[in-house]
Every structure is written in C-alpha cells, then in structure tokens.
Design a protein around this motif. Structure first.
Motif: not given
Length: 369
Positions: A149, A144-146, A27, A328, A160, A330, A25
């Motif tokens: 941003w 969660d980090t996604e 970032r 996150i 989110s 990946q 996504t």
C-alpha cells in the motif's frame, strides 16, 4: 430441458440484504482509502428446495443503491425463471434495466444474483464451480497486495515482499502515485534489490495519471523489470492506454474499473492492454466474467482478476489463460475457513457450488438492519 426438470429448477424465492464488513488492514492507494466493504448478498431457492447464496460488494459507498435495485426490480424479474439457465437469467436482468445499463450499480446488482444462480446450478450438478465453469487447472499462482500500500515505508515494502517470497508466492503488487516518479522508482528498486530477479513486481496507479505522466513514469520504471503496470490511466481512456502500451515494454493491465464486456473488447481491439483483470462483482457476475476470459484467450491475452480471491480462485482455475490470483483476504469475518494455499498457489474448493464456506451466523450479525 423437460418441463418437469425446468419446474424443479425454477426460482421460487429470492431475497437480498446488505452487510457492512470492516477491512482487514489499512489500505491506501493514489486515489482513495479502502475503509469498509459493503457486501450485498442474494439468496435464491428453487422449487426443488435447492438454494444458492451469491454476493457483490462496494468499497464503502453505493451499497444501498445496489440493494434497492435488487429489491425493487431484479429479484422480481428473476423469480420464476430456471436457475439452471444462467444465460436466460442474465438476459432477463438486462431486459428489466435497459435504462440503467451499462453501469456500476446495475452490474454490481447483476453479480449478486448471477453468483447465486451459479452456486445453485453447480450444487445441483454436484460440481465445484472451478469444474462447472471449465476445470482447466487445479491451482493458480498467487501474488500479494496487502504489503504494497502507498502509505507504507520503503522498509515496510521490502519486509513484506521478502515475507511473500519466503511463503512461496510469485510476486507482490506495489502502489505507485507518489508526488514524484523518482520516489516511486526508489521504492520499487529497493524491493527489486531485496528479492532479486526471480520474483515478480507489479505496480498499480489506480487510474491516477494522465497519458503523458504514465509514459514518463513507465520510462522511470523501465529498468526494474515490472510484471505489469496496472490502471495507469482512467478506465475510459482507451486511446491513452494504447499510447502507453506502444511506448513501453511493461505489460499494461486493466479491468477492475470496467463494467461491460464491450469495454474489454475495445481495449483488446486497440492493443491497449496485455493483461485483463475482470472483477466478478463489477462485470456483472460469473456469466460475463467467463466471456471476458474467453475473449482474452482469443486475443492470446492473460487474465489476472481483481480482488475477491475467495471466488476468483475457482474461476482462474476454470479457464486456461489465467496468470495470477491476487492474495488479498477480505471475507474471513464471514467464513468458516480460509482459502486453501499450497506452495504459494491458491487451490479451489472441491465442495459443490461456489466453494465458499459461509458462516451464516456471522453474516446475520453484520446485517445492516
């Protein structure tokens, strides 16, 4: 260990290659955009036929330098060594690169080999990594980090965060570093108002501020009830972090941009951080990661590692002082399945080895030739 056992565990073959993995996504943070992940793989084989697959990564640049160090120096340095003796292998890597350690390229290269060594070591003992490395707990809370941003709007941050809360996660991390602190604070308060006080909000500046500005922004964030303030200053500024820690009640988190155990020791000794975030790839592998975690335990400090959730899920479950795992994803383009999640917590695999179900065909398809 007997000579016979040692010969069976001797590394007889080692190879390294590079894959270019697109990010899942968009970032962005206060300092950069994460556009691609150079993933460096190392495969080792022992005399008994046991194999281990390890990896490391960069955010878009430097992967070729890491690969070159592996191929020209490190793979030869570890061939013939006993893979069951991870400390001896790690010391051999240090000894062969004295002129270039401590540094990012060397640590990233060490990590690719060290994770491969731990993979074969755990497989040989028929144990999953989380048990082979300590087995302190069976799951680890996720945040969660996604959805946090810097380019996202305030409404998107709220949406989110609410989604993460509905899925049972314990918190969200939101990037800060807008031109004015009031704008950062407004975005954070919108999220706090939406999720209430039973949900953690972390913030991450990605080393964007001076000490004076970090102290100023921490004061602007003081009424939001933040779980931590991550990388507020450049990683080399230990004294600035110590000043910030003394001036604010917000816990200070550091570690993703630190490449040696000694650097973490300096922070702990100075009282400059109350949460450590070691990254297996950047600290040089599982061997030094565990040392950082146990060093933190001696200081009564928690660990919440950076990125690499597919690997860190096992390590956070291995040690007693883990706090959170960063959600996150990946590696989904390179694996046959996702990390297990139950009730908002990451659950490590019980498969012997690292516990990552690699898709070898997909990895081969993304090799940089």
């Amino acid at each position: 260990m007997t000579g016979v056992a040692a010969s069976r565990d001797a590394i007889v073959r080692a190879e390294a290659w590079l894959c270019d993995l697109p990010v899942e996504t968009v970032r962005t943070d206060a300092m950069q955009s994460f556009l691609s992940q150079e993933t460096i793989f190392v495969r080792i084989e022992t005399a008994s036929g046991a194999t281990g697959l390890g990896y490391s990564y960069t955010i878009g640049t430097g992967g070729g330098a890491v690969l070159d160090l592996l191929r020209t120096v490190l793979l030869d340095a570890v061939t013939g060594l006993d893979a069951s003796r991870h400390e001896a292998v790690w010391r051999a890597m240090i000894s062969s690169t004295r002129a270039t350690t401590v540094g990012a390229v060397s640590s990233l290269a060490f990590a690719a080999i060290d994770t491969a060594v731990w993979d074969v070591k755990a497989k040989s003992s028929n144990a999953p990594l989380w048990i082979a490395a300590g087995g302190a707990r069976e799951s680890i809370p996720l945040y969660d980090t996604e959805g946090g941003w810097l380019h996202l709007s305030g409404d998107e941050l709220v949406e989110s965060a609410l989604s993460a809360q509905r899925h049972g996660l314990g918190g969200v991390k939101i990037k800060v570093g807008k031109p004015r602190g009031a704008e950062d604070a407004e975005r954070l308060r919108a999220v706090r108002d939406a999720v209430g006080w039973g949900f953690d909000i972390m913030v991450d500046a990605n080393q964007a501020f001076t000490a004076a500005e970090a102290i100023r922004r921490a004061a602007q964030f003081d009424d939001i009830g933040l779980a931590w303030f991550e990388e507020p200053l450049p990683a080399e500024d230990v004294s600035g972090h110590a000043s910030l820690a003394r001036s604010s009640s917000i816990p200070i988190a550091v570690g993703e941009s630190m490449y040696s155990i000694g650097h973490f020791k300096e922070y702990l000794h100075a009282g400059a951080a109350s949460i450590l975030q070691p990254d297996v790839a950047r600290i040089g592998g599982i061997t030094p990661w565990l040392k950082v975690a146990h060093l933190a335990e001696a200081y009564n400090v928690a660990v919440a590692p950076h990125f690499l959730m597919e690997l860190h899920v096992a390590l956070t479950c291995a040690v007693p002082n883990s706090l959170y795992l960063e959600h996150i994803p990946q590696l989904r383009a390179l694996t046959n399945g996702d990390m297990a999640i139950e009730s908002g917590a990451g659950v490590p695999s019980d498969t012997p080895g690292l516990g990552i179900d690699w898709n070898l065909d997909a990895i081969d398809g993304l090799r940089v030739r």
